[in-house]
Enzyme design. Structure first.
Site, PDB file in Angstrom:
ATOM      1  N   LEU A   1      17.897 -66.262  34.991  1.00  0.00           N
ATOM      2  CA  LEU A   1      18.697 -66.378  35.219  1.00  0.00           C
ATOM      3  C   LEU A   1      19.001 -67.432  36.087  1.00  0.00           C
ATOM      4  CD1 LEU A   1      20.587 -64.625  32.391  1.00  0.00           C
ATOM      5  CD2 LEU A   1      18.905 -66.137  31.595  1.00  0.00           C
TER       6      LEU A   1
ATOM      7  N   LYS B   1      29.693 -66.426  26.708  1.00  0.00           N
ATOM      8  CA  LYS B   1      28.941 -67.191  25.589  1.00  0.00           C
ATOM      9  C   LYS B   1      28.307 -67.852  24.590  1.00  0.00           C
ATOM     10  CE  LYS B   1      26.249 -64.094  24.485  1.00  0.00           C
ATOM     11  NZ  LYS B   1      24.680 -63.629  24.859  1.00  0.00           N
TER      12      LYS B   1
ATOM     13  N   PRO C   1      25.731 -60.816  17.330  1.00  0.00           N
ATOM     14  CA  PRO C   1      26.421 -59.118  16.638  1.00  0.00           C
ATOM     15  C   PRO C   1      27.574 -59.507  17.546  1.00  0.00           C
ATOM     16  CG  PRO C   1      24.199 -59.558  18.594  1.00  0.00           C
ATOM     17  CD  PRO C   1      25.122 -60.814  18.328  1.00  0.00           C
TER      18      PRO C   1
END
Length: 349
Positions: free
Chosen positions: A64, A161, A186
């Site tokens: 990443l 996030k 989720p």
């Protein structure tokens, strides 16, 4: 969808990614999984041993923090599941260690997809953290909600996030590309692990059984089975009509309900908490003590203590046809897996 379709899964060694790879292989896909650093056959032997992996799983490097790192992995793939994301309970530099890798890594994956004409769809593994970072007794959260409260100083993981998912949708609006985007959100994911590592959600269950909690706090946990989340990823690829965001949620239990269930389910010899710390003045003490915990855990306690989360999973059930396992069954699977993997002693003594 044919057995020749190739799916790139980023962060292949992760808890959700590993189970998703297992599900993809079981459904006939070829999988190209990315891992950080060198591809070590010994380190990732558990992935190579999955049914179908010998013929249809390839592991390649992907990081990443390295621009262009996913170009080779994604080239020639039909679908991409971007599951890689940094998670740290405590960090001195959340911008550098969590936010930047999450956002820049997501954009780098999407740029690689835009440059790969073969890619038809990207499924992004986001989180309920992008929906909210705090329960609201008066509100049922759905896919239309966005977390606007988190920051670098408050629940920085949640912040990373939310920003990463927002960046993904921004990319889709602003760039020409031949693929579409579906996002899964989720909640707390528990259950059996494909690999030997201990993920943060299963660690909560382990800590409950090993005496790490001084008492039962006024916390409400929204949980989902990792196998259901993996299945949802595959359905999100297979169903042409899938679009937008999908919350992955089975049911919620309070800490007290989890402890009572585990005790009644045969784990009473473990060091489960007994003291009720969920009401009155002692609840205020718990909040004060949260400042002695790692920043991630402390933030979670302060923003969730004494509140009840209400979530709707109606969209994913109706549009993807997901049927969620009862959480109590998943809790048993999680405990037995913790014992099997050596994260929890069998006797509890």
């Amino acid at each position: 969808m044919t057995s020749k379709a190739i799916v790139c899964v980023t962060g292949a060694s992760g808890f959700i990614a590993g189970q998703t790879i297992c599900e993809l292989l079981a459904n006939g896909f070829k999988v190209r999984g990315t891992v950080r650093g060198e591809v070590d056959d010994n380190q990732y032997a558990y992935l190579k041993q999955l049914p179908g992996a010998t013929e249809r799983l390839e592991l390649v490097p992907g990081d990443l923090t390295q621009p262009g790192s996913f170009d080779t992995a994604i080239a020639g793939c039909d679908y991409v599941i971007h599951a890689a994301s940094p998670y740290l309970l405590e960090t001195k530099n959340p911008q550098q260690e969590m936010v930047d890798p999450a956002v820049n890594g997501t954009l780098d994956v999407l740029r690689a997809c835009a440059n790969a004409p073969s890619v038809k769809r990207v499924v992004l593994t986001s989180s309920l953290a992008a929906i909210t970072d705090q329960p609201n007794d008066q509100h049922v959260f759905t896919e239309t909600d966005w977390n606007s409260k988190s920051s670098l100083s408050r629940n920085p993981y949640f912040y990373s996030k939310a920003l990463a998912e927002q960046a993904a949708w921004g990319f889709m609006r602003e760039h020409a590309r031949d693929f579409d985007l579906v996002v899964l959100n989720p909640c707390m994911v528990i259950g059996e692990s494909v690999g030997p590592g201990l993920n943060s959600s299963n660690q909560v269950i382990r800590d409950l059984l090993s005496g790490s909690y001084p008492g039962i706090m006024a916390l409400n946990f929204c949980m989902v089975d990792v196998c259901d989340v993996a299945r949802a990823h595959v359905l999100a690829l297979e169903k042409d009509e899938a679009e937008g965001r999908y919350i992955c949620f089975s049911e919620a239990m309070t800490m007290g309900e989890i402890v009572d269930f585990l005790r009644e389910a045969g784990y009473s010899n473990y060091r489960l908490p007994r003291r009720d710390m969920s009401a009155g003045w002692i609840n205020s003490v718990v909040k004060l003590l949260s400042y002695t915990q790692p920043s991630g855990a402390g933030d979670f306690i302060r923003s969730h203590l004494g509140k009840t989360m209400h979530i709707s999973n109606a969209k994913i059930c109706a549009e993807l046809g997901v049927e969620f396992r009862p959480v109590r069954e998943t809790l048993i699977d999680a405990v037995e897996d913790l014992i099997c993997q050596g994260h929890l002693k069998k006797s509890g003594n």
